[in-house]
Design an enzyme around this catalytic site. Structure first.
Site, mmCIF file in Angstrom:
data_model
loop_
_atom_site.group_PDB
_atom_site.id
_atom_site.type_symbol
_atom_site.label_atom_id
_atom_site.label_comp_id
_atom_site.label_asym_id
_atom_site.label_seq_id
_atom_site.Cartn_x
_atom_site.Cartn_y
_atom_site.Cartn_z
ATOM 1 N N GLU A 269 0.856 -1.092 0.161
ATOM 2 C CA GLU A 269 -0.104 -0.025 -0.037
ATOM 3 C C GLU A 269 0.960 1.197 -0.005
ATOM 4 O O GLU A 269 2.071 1.236 0.436
ATOM 5 C CB GLU A 269 -0.927 0.104 1.127
ATOM 6 C CG GLU A 269 -1.766 1.181 1.300
ATOM 7 C CD GLU A 269 -2.577 1.374 2.869
ATOM 8 O OE1 GLU A 269 -3.570 1.939 2.498
ATOM 9 O OE2 GLU A 269 -2.241 0.776 3.712
ATOM 10 N N LYS A 344 -9.945 2.216 -1.937
ATOM 11 C CA LYS A 344 -9.817 1.933 -0.384
ATOM 12 C C LYS A 344 -11.365 2.498 0.106
ATOM 13 O O LYS A 344 -11.576 3.458 -0.201
ATOM 14 C CB LYS A 344 -8.872 2.706 0.310
ATOM 15 C CG LYS A 344 -8.593 2.099 1.814
ATOM 16 C CD LYS A 344 -7.351 2.470 2.289
ATOM 17 C CE LYS A 344 -7.167 1.939 3.798
ATOM 18 N NZ LYS A 344 -5.815 2.453 4.405
ATOM 19 N N CYS A 378 -5.453 -2.674 3.046
ATOM 20 C CA CYS A 378 -4.990 -2.625 4.451
ATOM 21 C C CYS A 378 -6.076 -2.586 5.385
ATOM 22 O O CYS A 378 -6.575 -3.593 5.657
ATOM 23 C CB CYS A 378 -4.509 -1.275 4.608
ATOM 24 S SG CYS A 378 -3.253 -1.134 6.041
#
Length: 514
Positions: A269, A344, A378
């Site tokens: 990331e 995300k 994440c």
């Protein structure tokens, strides 16, 4: 009264026996007569045959002279590709791949001296093989047979049409016609089988004789596999002076993944924040804004690398400005040059505070040449609903590029990725950054131990860990995951989380599809 007739002087002895080392020179000469123009055996080939499988090598001896021979090995044929070549199945003629526990005999050559044909020599050698197969309880004999008369018909018949004509006895082929008479049935036609077989145009008929007396007597069984190789990059964040320096590091790891035959290379990331180390911008919100200016360079770099190195790349993630908003986006760069992206969805407090990152709003699943995959960046892997939605959409692997600054944050990502693998009977992959960027606010320290995880059951890796990096060291791990094992375990594993869900009392509703 005449003497009793001595019949022994009329006898001409035909013996079918196993080949011995003392026969090698004679067999090498025989092959030159039988196959002129083709690459002959070398002595070391025949020595290797006798070393690995002496009981499977036969010869015909007539009046003390060897006039025919045949070579073979044992294999588990299910382990070989349908389009195998002669070199594949014989290990280039040395049969070092002979499997004493194999249940198929594979015949790799039969030859008969031209002066002794029409004496059923080939038939006798085939019968020796069949007797061995019955005695050893083998399932079948398989051969890759030449079609040496095909060159006469190649202008008018395709290989399939030629084989059909031979099968109907409208065309004669010295090898195929013989095999059909010896109860072998056609399985398929393999191209590029024997490189120096010009008469057959390199085609071969794959044929099988089944042992009707075969009795399975073990628990042995074979199933197909669908291996996918993954290279996970644990990327070192360190001071650099240009985008070109960044590109060199990325290309190096892509090359490593390609050399290992990887299907996927996975980067962490926001590892592109390494570019901030030479931007000389102290205010985090302004630094992230300037980082978005590299978006096109980033996309062009990874697209070119994916195609050139023939590997699908999970390009970590990068911050991108769209319509005045900044998003954390993970890209899939397919090796065919096409691109996909996953925003995300859950933004951490730090991302909001320092960079003003906006949220995406869609769970995507992407088709690849290795099946369906998803990317959850994440923090997103810490929300189990997302993985369940992706699984229901068909994902078999979830890739999680991550960036965490301490062990606690890292363990949240790791434990949740492992839980998602168990809950959804999928593979999960986490790829993180290590090192530090001392002059870059909010990216100054990193902690990671990248890994590949599997469900926890007997057919998977011990502890559910396919592979893992050492903590906080720049390195890669390369591991294989098998999508066929995944499919089977979803049907008949020790537990079946997907099948056993209580849909009668709960469900997950994905609003984006309402």
């Amino acid at each position: 009264m005449s003497e009793k007739l001595d019949l022994s002087k009329f006898e001409k002895k035909m013996i079918i026996r196993n080949i011995q080392e003392s026969d090698i020179d004679e067999i090498l000469k025989l092959q030159l007569k039988c196959f002129p123009g083709m690459t002959p055996w070398k002595r070391e080939h025949l020595e290797s045959h006798l070393e690995h499988f002496p009981e499977g090598q036969f010869c015909a001896e007539f009046e003390g002279k060897i006039i025919g021979s045949c070579s073979s090995l044992l294999v588990n044929f299910d382990e070989y590709d349908d389009r195998h070549t002669w070199d594949d199945i014989t290990d280039n003629g040395y049969i070092t791949n002979h499997d004493p526990e194999g249940y198929n005999m594979y015949g790799i050559e039969v030859m008969v001296h031209p002066n002794y044909r029409r004496m059923k020599i080939g038939h006798r050698l085939y019968e020796a093989r069949k007797d061995f197969a019955r005695r050893m309880n083998l399932k079948s004999i398989i051969i890759g047979g030449r079609i040496p008369n095909y060159y006469k018909y190649a202008d008018e018949l395709s290989p399939r049409e030629y084989v059909q004509q031979v099968s109907l006895h409208k065309v004669y082929d010295p090898v195929l016609s013989f095999q059909l008479l010896n109860e072998f049935t056609l399985m398929r036609i393999n191209p590029n089988y024997l490189a120096d077989d010009m008469a057959s145009y390199q085609y071969a008929t794959l044929m099988e004789w089944n042992n009707v007396d075969y009795q399975p007597n073990t628990k042995r069984f074979y199933k197909t596999s669908y291996p996918v190789r993954i290279c996970v990059v644990q990327y070192m964040m360190k001071q650099i002076s240009s985008f070109e320096e960044f590109a060199k590091q990325v290309e190096y790891y892509t090359d490593v993944a390609s050399d290992a035959g990887s299907d996927f290379a996975v980067f962490p990331e926001i590892f592109t924040t390494q570019l901030m180390s030479f931007l000389d911008e102290k205010v985090p919100s302004k630094a992230i804004q300037r980082l978005t200016e590299f978006t096109e360079d980033y996309i062009e770099l990874f697209t070119e690398l994916a195609v050139r190195y023939n590997v699908n790349i999970i390009g970590g993630s990068h911050v991108v400005e769209e319509e005045g908003q900044i998003y954390n986006i993970a890209y899939l760069f397919r090796r065919d040059g096409t691109i996909e992206k996953q925003y995300k969805l859950h933004i951490t407090p730090n991302e909001r505070k320092w960079w003003g990152i906006s949220r995406g709003d869609q769970v995507k699943v992407f088709n690849t040449d290795c099946g369906k995959i998803a990317i959850q960046i994440c923090y997103d892997i810490e929300f189990p609903e997302l993985a369940r939605i992706a699984t229901d959409k068909g994902a078999k692997i979830i890739f999680t590029p991550f960036c965490t600054e301490d062990r606690q944050g890292y363990l949240r990502v790791r434990y949740c990725a492992q839980a998602r693998a168990v809950e959804n009977q999928i593979y999960t992959v986490i790829a993180g950054t290590v090192g530090n960027l001392p002059q870059t606010e909010n990216m100054d320290i990193q902690y990671a131990q990248s890994a590949i995880f599997a469900p926890s059951d007997f057919e998977f890796a011990r502890d559910g860990i396919v592979g893992e990096c050492n903590p906080n060291i720049e390195m890669v791990i390369i591991g294989d995951v098998d999508l066929e094992i995944l499919r089977r375990q979803r049907q008949s594993g020790t537990v079946n989380q997907l099948k056993d869900r209580r849909r009668d009392i709960y469900s997950i509703r994905y609003k984006k599809e309402q």
